[in-house]
Motif scaffolding. Structure first.
Motif: not given
Lengths: 364, 421
Positions: A223-241, A245-253
């Motif tokens: 479970a330590a290889d899991g993710f954290q959620v950082l931020s989100a943006a909504f794209h109103a033009t095509d309804d996408q989010v 995410l951050s993966q601290p064990s790698v570490p990467r975003v």
């Protein structure tokens, strides 16, 4: 047969290497310890007196700063001031206050929770009615005053404001959707989401669910290889989010983009099929601050760099252009927030030592 | 008729033995006579006298007394079977009314002996109706005063009476000399003189703790030191404003030479110009006052840097850095080509956004160590150091509380040059 390298052939390589070394060395040696954003300093506001009025006792104060924005509402800067909660005789006592500013640092309100047992915290998100959800408290979007309290769900993550979908199946009600790890988890492979709608003046929890980041059969064992959620943006033009995410064990975003209607319909199975399938993956160790917009995201790294990455504003997610980087801030106890909405493009910094709030013009 | 005479063989052996004996006898006589000849030559040299007559008061020209005194002395010497050789007059005696053998001996030592076995010095003085003569017998072969007598006589109507009395006092001394009672052997195993070279002009030189003179014309001759050859001598050289030389030098020969290293001027103040990697678009100046020359100092530095606005809508930022510190050289002395010093202090960097009225950023910091390598080029030097600074994060600041370094992990590195006085 003996092959000998020709000095004439080697010369361009040597020159290229020397040039590369010189450029790199120059960059290393010419970089200063001081932030590059100082030249963008715009407005400063001393909050010492106001913070003293909230708490002048012993102990350190925690600060958190967020910007909430929609396409139609005036953006609001929220500075959460949380003094120590210990209270000698009465045990826990939440003393947190929310300083609500407009984009120009005009203080609109110093807001306290409605009840003694309520607290402030994530999510910080506008609702489609122009009011603001902070934790489980609804604030008036105009003056920042507390309006009502919702049931506490324990979901502390980023949220997006959805005024409506452009493509079928169109959802009947505008809403705010919040994404979070399950309460109490540090990292995980599933996101919980909840959708609030606003009939008249009452926020309702319309739907919620689990969004797997990876399919259950294709996850690391730890479970330590899991993710954290950082931020989100909504794209109103095509309804996408777009989720960051951050993966601290790698570490990467990592970043991933998905269809919000598909999520709400229950047709979205998981975010990505495998660890290596994220369309955006950047080496970064637990960034201190992030901010996601439709056009890209800002990253405040622990080594002091501020990075801005651009991505496609709609359609499949991929990075575009080159990374923009400035010397930022290595201080762990400072808090930053970013506003990138239309013509208002600012960075805010609050310094606990001086208790001065500063607005900077756009550097990215 | 021819008569042949045949010599008896015994007679022949006797003649040969006689010739051999005679030869050996001659050789023995020569061997005996040679030292006797040398002794005779030495005795003859002891009787050759160079007379030196000089007034003790050089301000009074008294050639008459000098001439009369010389005549009287020479007559007395000749009466005693001594031969007077001619020589040059000595240099003037130091102006003093007190006869001093210590003052006279160097004068006699400087006189060319002209083959004499004895220099007889007569230093006279007419004062307060009295006539003083300090007679000194000096052996020029070993440069040793053998003896002397101070004669005093009342001034009469003429100088003759005083001279006669003085010479009468001298005559027993001469007789004792001729009788062999005055005898000096050339010292063996002792250093006769030390020539000190180098150091600095006008530097005072001390042997152990006794001042032996001042360097003039690049040298100092110290006669009659009487140290044993092979002695290690502690020599000090001092000159105001210069570093003291304090070292041990061997005295390997009768006439030893001590080569002092050049004396180095003490640094009291220096000015520097520096440039800092990590604060590149700027330049700094520094001044240091040495509390202990070339060892302990107080420094004051200023660095100014301009960070041009990175885009058209950004302002330039000016940085004014000031710090006050104290430092100490910890490795190698002032003569070394490379030296190392460390220091500590406090400073502040003021960041001013050009054209923006309002508060400036102030980053207060503590200098921690500041290890500096210095290339010593005499009155000028080059230096290189990492600026190890811990920012305090107080007030309205840019950096917070942390070690000052760039995002690449490097601390600012300063390089510069200094000129010292």
């Amino acid at each position: 047969m003996v092959i000998q390298s020709s000095p004439r052939r080697a010369r361009p390589v040597v020159v290229a290497l020397l040039t590369l070394f010189a450029v790199t060395a120059c960059d290393v040696l010419l970089t200063t310890p001081f932030p590059d954003f100082l030249g963008y300093t715009d407005i400063t506001l001393d909050l010492g007196g106001r913070i003293d009025a909230i708490w002048s006792g012993a102990g350190s104060i925690d600060y958190r700063m967020e910007v909430v924005v929609t396409e139609t509402d005036d953006p609001r800067l929220l500075l959460l001031v949380e003094p120590p909660t210990e209270s000698g005789s009465s045990g826990f006592q939440y003393r947190g206050r929310l300083l609500v500013f407009d984009a120009d640092l005009n203080l609109l309100n110093t807001t306290a929770p409605l009840t003694e047992i309520d607290t402030f915290g994530r999510p910080f998100v506008f609702g489609p009615d122009g009011n603001i959800l902070v934790g489980n408290t609804i604030l008036d979007g105009n003056d920042g005053s507390a309006v009502e309290t919702l049931p506490f769900l324990g979901l502390e993550g980023p949220g997006v404001t959805v005024l409506g979908f452009t493509s079928p199946p169109a959802q009947p009600d505008p809403s705010a959707v919040v994404f979070s790890l399950p309460a109490g988890e540090f990292t995980g492979f599933d996101l919980e989401w909840v959708r609030y709608s606003v009939p008249i003046d009452e926020w309702l929890q319309l739907a919620d669910g689990i969004l797997p980041i990876l399919p259950p059969g294709n996850r690391p064992s730890s479970a330590a290889d899991g993710f954290q959620v950082l931020s989100a943006a909504f794209h109103a033009t095509d309804d996408q989010v777009t989720l960051l995410l951050s993966q601290p064990s790698v570490p990467r975003v990592v970043a991933v983009r998905f269809s919000l209607p598909a999520l709400l319909d229950g047709t979205l199975g998981e975010l990505v099929p495998s660890m290596g399938a994220f369309p955006v993956s950047i080496d970064a160790d637990r960034p201190l601050d992030t901010h996601t917009t439709m056009d890209g995201f800002l990253l405040r790294r622990r080594d002091g760099w501020f990075d801005y990455y651009r991505w496609t504003p709609s359609g499949p997610l991929e990075l575009v252009g080159s990374r923009q980087r400035i010397v930022g801030d290595r201080s762990f106890n400072r808090t930053f927030a970013f506003l990138a909405s239309g013509g208002q493009q600012y960075m805010y910094r609050f310094d606990p030592a001086s208790r001065i709030l500063t607005r900077y013009r756009r550097w990215w | 008729m021819m008569v042949a005479r045949v010599m008896h063989p015994r007679t022949h052996r006797s003649q040969r033995l006689l010739r051999t004996t005679a030869t050996l006898l001659v050789l023995l006589l020569i061997a005996i006579a040679a030292p006797l000849g040398a002794q005779t030559a030495a005795a003859e040299q002891r009787r050759r006298v160079l007379v030196v007559v000089a007034p003790l008061d050089e301000t009074v020209a008294d050639s008459v007394t000098s001439r009369i005194l010389r005549t009287g002395i020479e007559q007395m010497l000749e009466r005693n079977g001594m031969t007077v050789v001619a020589g040059a007059e000595p240099a003037a005696v130091a102006p003093s009314r007190v006869p001093s053998e210590r003052r006279m001996t160097p004068i006699l030592g400087s006189v060319e002996g002209h083959g004499a076995g004895l220099i007889l010095g007569a230093f006279f003085l007419n004062a307060d109706e009295q006539f003083f003569v300090q007679f000194v017998l000096y052996d020029p072969t070993v440069n040793v005063p053998l003896g002397g007598v101070l004669a005093r006589a009342r001034q009469g109507l003429t100088v003759f009476a005083g001279v006669e009395t003085a010479v009468a006092d001298l005559e027993p001394v001469v007789e004792r000399y001729l009788a062999g009672e005055y005898f000096a052997e050339e010292p063996e195993g002792l250093v006769e003189s030390v020539l000190v070279r180098g150091g600095s002009e006008s530097a005072d030189v001390f042997f152990i703790d006794r001042r032996v003179g001042r360097i003039a014309g690049g040298t100092l001759l110290v006669p009659f030191v009487q140290y044993e050859i092979g002695t290690s001598l502690r020599v000090l050289a001092e000159k105001p404003g210069y570093h003291r030389i304090d070292d041990i030098f061997p005295l390997p020969a009768r006439e030893s030479v001590i080569e002092l290293p050049p004396m180095v001027r003490q640094t009291r103040f220096d000015l520097g110009l520096r440039w800092t990697f990590g604060m590149a678009p700027g330049v700094g100046i520094a001044a240091r006052v040495h509390i202990v020359p070339d060892t302990l100092f107080v420094s004051l530095e200023h660095y100014r840097m301009i960070q041009p606005g990175p885009s058209s809508d950004a302002r330039d930022v000016q940085f004014f850095d000031y710090n006050l510190g104290v430092g100490r050289y910890i490795l190698f002395d002032y003569r070394s080509r490379v030296r190392l010093h460390v220091g500590t202090g406090i400073g502040v960097t003021v960041s001013d956004v050009v054209g923006l009225d309002g508060r400036d950023y102030h980053d207060w910091y503590v200098m921690v160590g500041e290890p500096t390598v210095e290339l010593n080029l005499g009155r000028s030097s080059l230096f290189l150091r990492p600026d190890l600074r811990y920012t305090l994060g107080t007030g309205y600041n840019t950096l917070g509380r942390l070690w000052m370094r760039t995002p690449y992990g490097l601390p600012p590195i300063s390089a510069g040059a200094r000129v010292s006085w």
